[in-house]
Motif scaffolding. Sequence first.
Motif, mmCIF file in Angstrom:
data_model
loop_
_atom_site.group_PDB
_atom_site.id
_atom_site.type_symbol
_atom_site.label_atom_id
_atom_site.label_comp_id
_atom_site.label_asym_id
_atom_site.label_seq_id
_atom_site.Cartn_x
_atom_site.Cartn_y
_atom_site.Cartn_z
ATOM 1 N N UNK A 156 -6.656 -12.193 -4.140
ATOM 2 C CA UNK A 156 -7.762 -11.873 -3.241
ATOM 3 C C UNK A 156 -8.434 -10.558 -3.605
ATOM 4 N N UNK A 157 -7.631 -9.534 -3.853
ATOM 5 C CA UNK A 157 -8.183 -8.219 -4.201
ATOM 6 C C UNK A 157 -8.849 -8.233 -5.579
ATOM 7 N N UNK A 158 -8.244 -8.955 -6.524
ATOM 8 C CA UNK A 158 -8.833 -9.024 -7.860
ATOM 9 C C UNK A 158 -10.193 -9.715 -7.834
ATOM 10 N N UNK A 159 -10.321 -10.766 -7.014
ATOM 11 C CA UNK A 159 -11.607 -11.438 -6.864
ATOM 12 C C UNK A 159 -12.635 -10.490 -6.244
ATOM 13 N N UNK A 160 -12.219 -9.765 -5.212
ATOM 14 C CA UNK A 160 -13.115 -8.793 -4.574
ATOM 15 C C UNK A 160 -13.607 -7.758 -5.581
ATOM 16 N N UNK A 161 -12.696 -7.242 -6.372
ATOM 17 C CA UNK A 161 -13.026 -6.166 -7.304
ATOM 18 C C UNK A 161 -13.862 -6.646 -8.486
ATOM 19 N N UNK A 162 -13.556 -7.832 -9.007
ATOM 20 C CA UNK A 162 -14.243 -8.315 -10.204
ATOM 21 C C UNK A 162 -15.547 -9.047 -9.899
ATOM 22 N N UNK A 163 -15.561 -9.813 -8.783
ATOM 23 C CA UNK A 163 -16.679 -10.716 -8.531
ATOM 24 C C UNK A 163 -17.468 -10.424 -7.247
ATOM 25 N N UNK A 164 -16.964 -9.509 -6.437
ATOM 26 C CA UNK A 164 -17.661 -9.142 -5.198
ATOM 27 C C UNK A 164 -17.733 -7.624 -5.080
ATOM 28 N N UNK A 165 -18.275 -6.955 -6.117
ATOM 29 C CA UNK A 165 -18.305 -5.483 -6.084
ATOM 30 C C UNK A 165 -19.090 -4.954 -4.888
ATOM 31 N N UNK A 166 -18.524 -3.945 -4.263
ATOM 32 C CA UNK A 166 -19.162 -3.260 -3.132
ATOM 33 C C UNK A 166 -19.497 -4.199 -1.969
ATOM 34 N N UNK A 171 -11.127 -2.405 5.132
ATOM 35 C CA UNK A 171 -10.063 -3.361 5.456
ATOM 36 C C UNK A 171 -9.041 -2.651 6.333
ATOM 37 N N UNK A 172 -8.811 -3.226 7.511
ATOM 38 C CA UNK A 172 -7.788 -2.694 8.409
ATOM 39 C C UNK A 172 -6.541 -3.561 8.323
ATOM 40 N N UNK A 173 -5.393 -2.928 8.136
ATOM 41 C CA UNK A 173 -4.123 -3.662 8.128
ATOM 42 C C UNK A 173 -3.385 -3.315 9.415
ATOM 43 N N UNK A 174 -3.081 -4.344 10.209
ATOM 44 C CA UNK A 174 -2.440 -4.150 11.504
ATOM 45 C C UNK A 174 -1.003 -4.652 11.496
ATOM 46 N N UNK A 175 -0.165 -4.006 12.303
ATOM 47 C CA UNK A 175 1.214 -4.451 12.571
ATOM 48 C C UNK A 175 2.044 -4.611 11.288
ATOM 49 N N UNK A 176 1.948 -3.649 10.384
ATOM 50 C CA UNK A 176 2.738 -3.758 9.153
ATOM 51 C C UNK A 176 4.219 -3.490 9.427
ATOM 52 N N UNK A 177 5.087 -4.510 9.206
ATOM 53 C CA UNK A 177 6.521 -4.296 9.434
ATOM 54 C C UNK A 177 7.137 -3.491 8.293
ATOM 55 N N UNK A 178 8.256 -2.894 8.568
ATOM 56 C CA UNK A 178 8.896 -2.029 7.575
ATOM 57 C C UNK A 178 9.219 -2.776 6.279
ATOM 58 N N UNK A 179 9.648 -4.039 6.418
ATOM 59 C CA UNK A 179 10.048 -4.776 5.212
ATOM 60 C C UNK A 179 8.859 -5.112 4.295
ATOM 61 N N UNK A 192 -8.094 -0.805 -7.370
ATOM 62 C CA UNK A 192 -8.846 0.329 -7.885
ATOM 63 C C UNK A 192 -8.895 1.412 -6.810
ATOM 64 N N UNK A 193 -9.114 2.640 -7.252
ATOM 65 C CA UNK A 193 -9.158 3.782 -6.333
ATOM 66 C C UNK A 193 -10.204 3.554 -5.232
ATOM 67 N N UNK A 194 -11.372 3.030 -5.616
ATOM 68 C CA UNK A 194 -12.450 2.802 -4.643
ATOM 69 C C UNK A 194 -12.035 1.785 -3.581
ATOM 70 N N UNK A 195 -11.221 0.804 -3.976
ATOM 71 C CA UNK A 195 -10.734 -0.201 -3.010
ATOM 72 C C UNK A 195 -9.728 0.433 -2.060
ATOM 73 N N UNK A 196 -8.805 1.201 -2.616
ATOM 74 C CA UNK A 196 -7.776 1.851 -1.801
ATOM 75 C C UNK A 196 -8.388 2.757 -0.735
ATOM 76 N N UNK A 197 -9.491 3.398 -1.075
ATOM 77 C CA UNK A 197 -10.139 4.324 -0.136
ATOM 78 C C UNK A 197 -10.763 3.605 1.058
#
Length: 243
Positions: A156-166, A171-179, A192-197
């Motif tokens: 999913x992220x690779x498609x976003x970065x390569x084929x859906x730039x900007x 992206x909000x990640x909710x309820x992340x469990x410890x595992x 990529x750094x820009x995605x992580x930000x």
Amino acid sequence: MEKTREIAVSQMRKSVEKLGSSTESYGDTSLMRFLIARSMDPEKAAKMFVQWQKWRAEFVPNGFIPDSEVQDELETRKIYLQSLTKEGYPVLIVKASKHFPAKDQLQFKKFVVHLLDKTIASSFKGREIGNEKLIGILDLQQITYRNIDARGLITGFQFLQAYYPERLAKLYILHMPRFFVSVWRMVSRFLEKATMEKIVIVSNEEERTNFIKEIGEESLPEEYGGQAMLVALQDVTLPQLEV
């Protein structure tokens, strides 16, 4: 600044022609997404654009992936498409507890394209401008080890970065469990750094308040602190994506 952008777009158009392709059907706004993704380097942006064109022609020859080609993925009703935020961003919600690693990887890749195309198209106001973005919500509540799909996330992220730039606003990640932390650490290596930000892991009350404020109660479903109803992706009809 505006002049600099105009020059960069002009240089990119020439570079695309040198690579044997054309930008004739695309406005400056669309091309700017590729330039931003490649740090305003016209040649790198042109290369990315041509690779995108080739991929699009081969993978999405009809212009979009119809529901009929991704039926198995749609049946789980794990993806929801909400109305636009005040900034005009459509809100895409993924309920990870309803997802299981795909047996058919080709169908899964088509599904990624299907949901991204449909989400972006839902923000068109008459016609595409070229710089439309989306806000994603990855809800990890009640996930088990059976739901973990690092490969699917990376795809999913690779498609976003390569084929859906900007195209990703946030992206909000909710309820992340410890595992899941170690899984996320591994997936992050492919980002990529820009995605992580653009990724916010909501883990405290202040972040939750900001999350609700940014999306707005009218677009956000009740279970996330808003006033809207959840709307499954396949229940949203868009005239421009109908056969």
